[in-house]
Write an enzyme that holds these catalytic residues in place. Structure first.
Site, short mmCIF file in Angstrom:
data_model
loop_
_atom_site.label_atom_id
_atom_site.label_comp_id
_atom_site.label_asym_id
_atom_site.label_seq_id
_atom_site.Cartn_x
_atom_site.Cartn_y
_atom_site.Cartn_z
N HIS A 62 9.00 -1.64 -0.57
CA HIS A 62 9.54 -0.73 0.45
C HIS A 62 9.65 -1.48 1.77
O HIS A 62 9.16 -2.62 1.89
CB HIS A 62 8.65 0.51 0.62
CG HIS A 62 7.21 0.20 0.87
ND1 HIS A 62 6.76 -0.39 2.02
CD2 HIS A 62 6.11 0.37 0.09
CE1 HIS A 62 5.47 -0.54 1.95
NE2 HIS A 62 5.03 -0.11 0.78
P1 TYD Z 1 1.75 2.35 -0.22
O1 TYD Z 1 2.02 2.04 1.20
O2 TYD Z 1 2.90 2.82 -1.06
O3 TYD Z 1 1.08 1.09 -0.92
P2 TYD Z 1 1.73 -0.29 -1.34
O4 TYD Z 1 2.81 -0.58 -0.34
O5 TYD Z 1 0.63 -1.27 -1.26
O6 TYD Z 1 2.22 -0.19 -2.73
O7 TYD Z 1 0.58 3.41 -0.28
C1 TYD Z 1 0.00 3.87 -1.52
C2 TYD Z 1 -0.61 5.23 -1.27
O8 TYD Z 1 -1.63 5.17 -0.28
C3 TYD Z 1 0.41 6.27 -0.77
O9 TYD Z 1 0.10 7.50 -1.41
C4 TYD Z 1 0.12 6.38 0.71
C5 TYD Z 1 -1.35 6.03 0.82
N1 TYD Z 1 -1.68 5.34 2.07
C6 TYD Z 1 -2.35 6.01 3.06
O10 TYD Z 1 -2.70 7.19 2.94
N2 TYD Z 1 -2.66 5.34 4.23
C7 TYD Z 1 -2.30 4.05 4.41
O11 TYD Z 1 -2.60 3.47 5.48
C8 TYD Z 1 -1.57 3.37 3.38
C9 TYD Z 1 -1.13 1.94 3.54
C10 TYD Z 1 -1.29 4.05 2.23
#
Ligand code: TYD
Length: 141
Positions: free
Chosen positions: A52
């Site tokens: 993303h």
């Molecule tokens: P995501 O940003 O999609 O993780 P990655 O980019 O590493 O694959 O986040 C995964 C899940 O965690 C999503 O449900 C959102 C949650 N999240 C939070 O609640 N707070 C945060 O600071 C982050 C980074 C993720």
């Protein structure tokens, strides 16, 4: 922002017979004030994280343990940063697509972020990201 705006930054490493110590402070070793820290660990072999873009959020990513690759795309070009030292990290400005992959067993990715968590800052679809970059470029003309 372009992939060329990402930079690998060296952190201070205070070597000592008792072990090493590295430091990150707001606006000193990294070019933003830290609002949030999170870490990714226990990634199953072959899995990817990220996939993303953030519109605004800037990040600094360090392999605290083990190794992994950070793949950055700006819609035109791609750069791959292989991280495997706890005294080095990659600065990723906002407005870039990023994927993290090739996590080694027991690796830990520390991510420092310039913004609080905001679901609305994410672009989850690569075509939408490319369109957003094109619109941004057109706005600058
Ligand atoms: P995501 O940003 O999609 O993780 P990655 O980019 O590493 O694959 O986040 C995964 C899940 O965690 C999503 O449900 C959102 C949650 N999240 C939070 O609640 N707070 C945060 O600071 C982050 C980074 C993720």
């Amino acid at each position: 922002m372009l992939v060329t705006d990402c930079t690998v930054l060296d952190l201070p490493k205070l070597a000592d017979g008792r072990g090493n110590l590295s430091i990150i402070e707001d606006n000193r070793q990294i070019p933003f004030a830290i609002k949030r820290a999170y870490w990714i660990y226990d990634v199953p072999g072959g899995d990817e994280r990220g996939g993303h873009a953030y519109r605004r959020n800037q990040e600094f990513i360090v392999a605290l343990s083990g190794s992994f690759d950070v793949v950055i795309r700006d819609g035109q070009d791609e750069r791959v940063f292989s991280l495997n030292r706890s005294y080095k990290g990659v600065y990723v400005p906002g407005g870039l697509w990023r994927v993290m992959r090739n996590f080694s067993t027991n690796s830990v990715a520390l991510i420092l972020a310039s913004e609080e968590y905001d679901e609305g800052d994410y672009i989850m679809d690569f075509d939408e990201f490319k369109q957003w970059k094109a619109d941004e470029a057109a706005d600058r003309i």
